[in-house]
Design a protein around this motif. Structure first.
Motif, PDB file in Angstrom:
ATOM      1  N   TRP A 141     -80.427  26.174  33.553  1.00 21.88           N
ATOM      2  CA  TRP A 141     -80.517  27.146  32.475  1.00 21.88           C
ATOM      3  C   TRP A 141     -79.107  27.540  31.791  1.00 21.88           C
ATOM      4  O   TRP A 141     -78.917  27.633  30.786  1.00 21.88           O
ATOM      5  N   VAL A 142     -78.154  27.444  32.782  1.00 24.99           N
ATOM      6  CA  VAL A 142     -76.585  27.658  32.151  1.00 24.99           C
ATOM      7  C   VAL A 142     -75.996  26.409  31.618  1.00 24.99           C
ATOM      8  O   VAL A 142     -75.690  26.588  30.211  1.00 24.99           O
ATOM      9  N   LYS A 143     -76.205  25.249  31.926  1.00 24.34           N
ATOM     10  CA  LYS A 143     -75.441  24.074  31.415  1.00 24.34           C
ATOM     11  C   LYS A 143     -76.488  23.890  30.347  1.00 24.34           C
ATOM     12  O   LYS A 143     -76.180  23.113  29.096  1.00 24.34           O
ATOM     13  N   GLY A 144     -77.781  23.437  30.660  1.00 21.80           N
ATOM     14  CA  GLY A 144     -78.922  23.033  29.848  1.00 21.80           C
ATOM     15  C   GLY A 144     -79.504  23.905  28.635  1.00 21.80           C
ATOM     16  O   GLY A 144     -79.677  23.162  27.519  1.00 21.80           O
TER      17      GLY A 144
ATOM     18  N   THR B 140     -94.320  28.104  27.798  1.00 22.36           N
ATOM     19  CA  THR B 140     -92.831  28.174  27.634  1.00 22.36           C
ATOM     20  C   THR B 140     -92.089  26.701  27.731  1.00 22.36           C
ATOM     21  O   THR B 140     -91.241  26.152  27.121  1.00 22.36           O
ATOM     22  N   VAL B 141     -92.397  26.256  28.999  1.00 28.49           N
ATOM     23  CA  VAL B 141     -91.782  24.941  29.325  1.00 28.49           C
ATOM     24  C   VAL B 141     -92.752  23.705  29.396  1.00 28.49           C
ATOM     25  O   VAL B 141     -93.997  23.861  30.311  1.00 28.49           O
ATOM     26  N   PHE B 142     -92.735  22.735  28.645  1.00 27.27           N
ATOM     27  CA  PHE B 142     -93.510  21.805  28.725  1.00 27.27           C
ATOM     28  C   PHE B 142     -93.049  20.750  29.652  1.00 27.27           C
ATOM     29  O   PHE B 142     -92.008  20.132  29.668  1.00 27.27           O
ATOM     30  N   MET B 143     -93.952  20.392  30.947  1.00 26.92           N
ATOM     31  CA  MET B 143     -93.670  19.395  31.852  1.00 26.92           C
ATOM     32  C   MET B 143     -95.018  18.568  31.580  1.00 26.92           C
ATOM     33  O   MET B 143     -95.953  18.702  31.762  1.00 26.92           O
TER      34      MET B 143
ATOM     35  N   LYS C  55     -83.877  20.388  26.959  1.00 28.34           N
ATOM     36  CA  LYS C  55     -84.267  20.031  28.278  1.00 28.34           C
ATOM     37  C   LYS C  55     -83.931  20.894  29.308  1.00 28.34           C
ATOM     38  O   LYS C  55     -82.665  21.353  29.279  1.00 28.34           O
ATOM     39  N   VAL C  56     -84.919  21.507  30.099  1.00 29.71           N
ATOM     40  CA  VAL C  56     -84.568  22.466  31.379  1.00 29.71           C
ATOM     41  C   VAL C  56     -85.181  21.883  32.586  1.00 29.71           C
ATOM     42  O   VAL C  56     -86.338  21.745  32.749  1.00 29.71           O
ATOM     43  N   GLY C  57     -84.406  21.287  33.406  1.00 30.44           N
ATOM     44  CA  GLY C  57     -84.868  20.606  34.522  1.00 30.44           C
ATOM     45  C   GLY C  57     -85.739  19.469  34.318  1.00 30.44           C
ATOM     46  O   GLY C  57     -85.265  18.581  33.390  1.00 30.44           O
ATOM     47  N   GLY C  58     -86.798  19.217  34.812  1.00 31.11           N
ATOM     48  CA  GLY C  58     -87.817  18.331  34.480  1.00 31.11           C
ATOM     49  C   GLY C  58     -88.731  18.656  33.407  1.00 31.11           C
ATOM     50  O   GLY C  58     -89.553  17.874  33.063  1.00 31.11           O
TER      51      GLY C  58
END
Length: 595
Positions: free
Chosen positions: A87-90, A396-399, A569-572
């Motif tokens: 979240w911070v860097k991504g 909100t997040v597509f995985m 991109k947020v994590g995976g």
């Protein structure tokens, strides 16, 4: 000491037994002895290996207190690193205008949260709305109100950015002070079951979004180890939003944890209830001085935009949120002032801005990926479909690994999906068991009389028949919609075990032509061991690609969209850079019901 569980030990022993029976069987076969006992022993060892998932995970050797403390510290630091990286860097620090970000004004709004009982007892009159001094940090407000805060704002006002600024500071504190709670960002849009307690949802989100095993996540949630940063209350489906507020309040009644919730002001005002938080802040619109100073610091190429904003009051009002102003700097850079002054209503301005932004992003020089691989019209079509489906399902997040068959548009596509799944083997638990019974019996019995090829086909056919019968008898195929979660480890393991089985069969019938038959059986076996989810995921991806909803190679496509600043991109997973952009893409190609 390396922790070894009973399950790991049993898997090691049974897998070793499988290898021993393979080597032993091959040795006997080489000496002209048919390896029937070894085959039976291998199947028993394989069954024991598969059943080892039911063995307890209790450690064989209990770790010392020092080892437990070291492991807990390692897990804590790993969680902090993941939140920082995701979240911070991504997201926060990947903004193209991070270095020139505007300091937002804050207004305290205590009337937005539930009335505190001691206010009634002390008969303290309600405070009027209070604009906080310029330069007030969100972390200062958070601490002053007792670490219980609601952040409100208009669309694009900077709610998520403000939340992530708080996350960054609290992560730094938690890294220095082990007594601090672990700040974790959750998006409430994935809370889809009104009956699901927030504690269970948090545990599931930690597993799905942060790859934290349940055996670690559940104690963390139970022991109140987190500072909860809950974004997107307005992204919960409208019919579930009030229930979500009730669920959050119920959780806070039982858990004493610091918490921040973000929501659009209009959607929050429409709720029947209020969150049981200490206070709320309303993010203020940008002032003309802030807007002009921001553009002046950013680039001289924006002078035409500065002049247009100074002379056009409606355009200035349109630019009062950080999101709109940031997009303007990317879309309208170098654009003549005449084009900026000829726009109509606010909605017309918004669509023109987002269209211009999309066009400009496609023209960006991004050396990492050849733009010819992803034509503009194809990219817009795929992103529009993706945005529409994410909007329809309040995601909100597509995985990739959590795609759902309900994303298919038509009944014909659903029928095709179901037909292929049934054709592959029915593949519920009962069908899987029946398929194996039929495959083993058919292959080994018919092989003795008619050879391996006939045995293979008879085994598959018998397996499908038995599988369907078992499914029908047990009523396992209930048609319930469920999410496809691709377990790559299980899929890879299935293919490996399947190929080992195939190699054993191939060796048992000779190392010449029949080895290919054995490996074919092994590949089929591997697909069965890989599990229902792997096959369902493959079939769903195949249909989506066939219908041109998404490309087959999803990761390069999503990475290219991130390079063009449409996604992050947020994590995976991947998120649109803002909900407003997702809504714009979703509006470009309406679904079947809107055509």
């Amino acid at each position: 000491m390396i922790p070894i569980s009973l399950r790991t030990l049993s898997r090691f022993i049974t897998f070793s037994a499988c290898l021993i029976f393979i080597i032993w069987g091959y040795s006997d076969y080489s000496n002209g002895i048919m390896p029937y006992p070894q085959a039976a022993g291998f199947l028993l060892a394989l069954a024991a290996f598969l059943g080892s998932s039911r063995v307890s995970e209790k450690p064989v050797f209990k770790p010392s207190e020092k080892e437990l403390a070291a492991r807990d510290a390692h897990n804590r630091q790993a969680m902090l690193n993941r939140v920082r990286d995701f979240w911070v860097k991504g997201v926060l620090e990947s903004s193209p205008h991070e270095e020139a970000r505007i300091e937002l004004g804050l207004e305290e709004r205590r009337d937005a949260v539930a009335e505190r009982p001691w206010d009634v007892i002390l008969r303290t009159p309600d405070r009027p709305d209070c604009v906080l001094p310029p330069g007030t940090k969100i972390s200062d407000v958070f601490e002053r109100v007792g670490r219980s805060l609601l952040i409100l704002g208009e669309p694009g006002a900077g709610k998520t950015t403000t939340l992530l600024e708080l996350a960054r500071e609290m992560i730094d504190r938690a890294g220095e002070d082990p007594s601090e709670k672990i700040p974790v960002v959750f998006n409430l849009s994935s809370w889809t079951d009104p009956k699901q307690p927030i504690a269970d949802w948090l545990t599931e989100e930690l597993r799905a979004k942060y790859n934290i095993p349940k055996k670690i996540a559940a104690p963390w949630v139970e022991n109140d180890s987190f500072l909860l940063l809950l974004d997107g209350l307005d992204e919960v489906a409208p019919e579930r939003r009030d229930a979500c507020v009730v669920a959050i309040n119920s959780y806070l009644d039982e858990h004493l944890v610091p918490v921040v919730v973000c929501c659009r002001k209009e959607e929050y005002d429409a709720l029947d209830g209020r969150l049981n938080l200490q206070s709320a802040v309303l993010l203020q619109p940008l002032t003309p001085e802030q807007i002009d100073g921001y553009l002046e610091r950013l680039s001289p190429d924006l002078n035409a935009l500065r002049e247009a904003l100074q002379s056009d009051r409606e355009l200035q009002q349109f630019a009062q949120t950080p999101l709109i102003l940031s997009i303007m700097t990317l879309a309208y850079r170098g654009m003549p002032i005449e084009e900026l002054q000829s726009l109509g209503s606010i909605e017309d301005r918004r669509r023109h801005l987002l269209k211009t932004y999309v066009d400009k992003m496609f023209k960006r020089d991004v050396p990492r990926t050849d733009s010819k691989l992803y034509p503009k019209d194809k990219m817009i079509h795929w992103l529009s479909w993706l945005a529409r489906k994410m909007s329809e399902h309040n995601q909100t997040v597509f995985m990739i690994e959590r795609m759902h068959p309900s994303w298919l548009d038509t009944k014909a596509q659903m029928r095709l999906y179901s037909m292929i799944i049934d054709l592959v083997g029915g593949l519920r638990f009962g069908a899987n068991s029946g398929l194996w019974v039929g495959l083993i019996v058919g292959f080994w019995i018919v092989w003795l009389s008619f050879g391996p090829i006939v045995g293979l086909f008879v085994g598959i056919i018998l397996g499908i028949i038995v599988g369907e019968i078992v499914t029908a008898i047990l009523g396992l195929d209930d048609g319930e919609d469920r999410e496809i979660e691709l377990d790559e480890d299980r899929g890879n393991f299935g293919l490996i075990v399947g190929l080992i089985v195939g190699l054993f069969v191939g060796l048992s019938v000779g190392l010449s032509v029949r080895l290919s038959v054995g490996l074919s059986v092994g590949l089929f076996t591997g697909l069965i061991f890989a599990g229902v989810n792997v096959i369902e995921h493959f079939v769903l991806r195949l249909i989506l690609c066939r219908e041109d909803f998404l490309p087959w190679r999803l990761v390069p496509f999503l990475d290219y969209a991130a390079e063009r600043i449409f996604l992050r991109k947020v994590g995976g997973g991947y998120v649109f850079v803002h909900r407003m952009l997702m809504e714009y893409f979703a509006s470009l190609e309406p679904g079947p019901g809107g055509r």
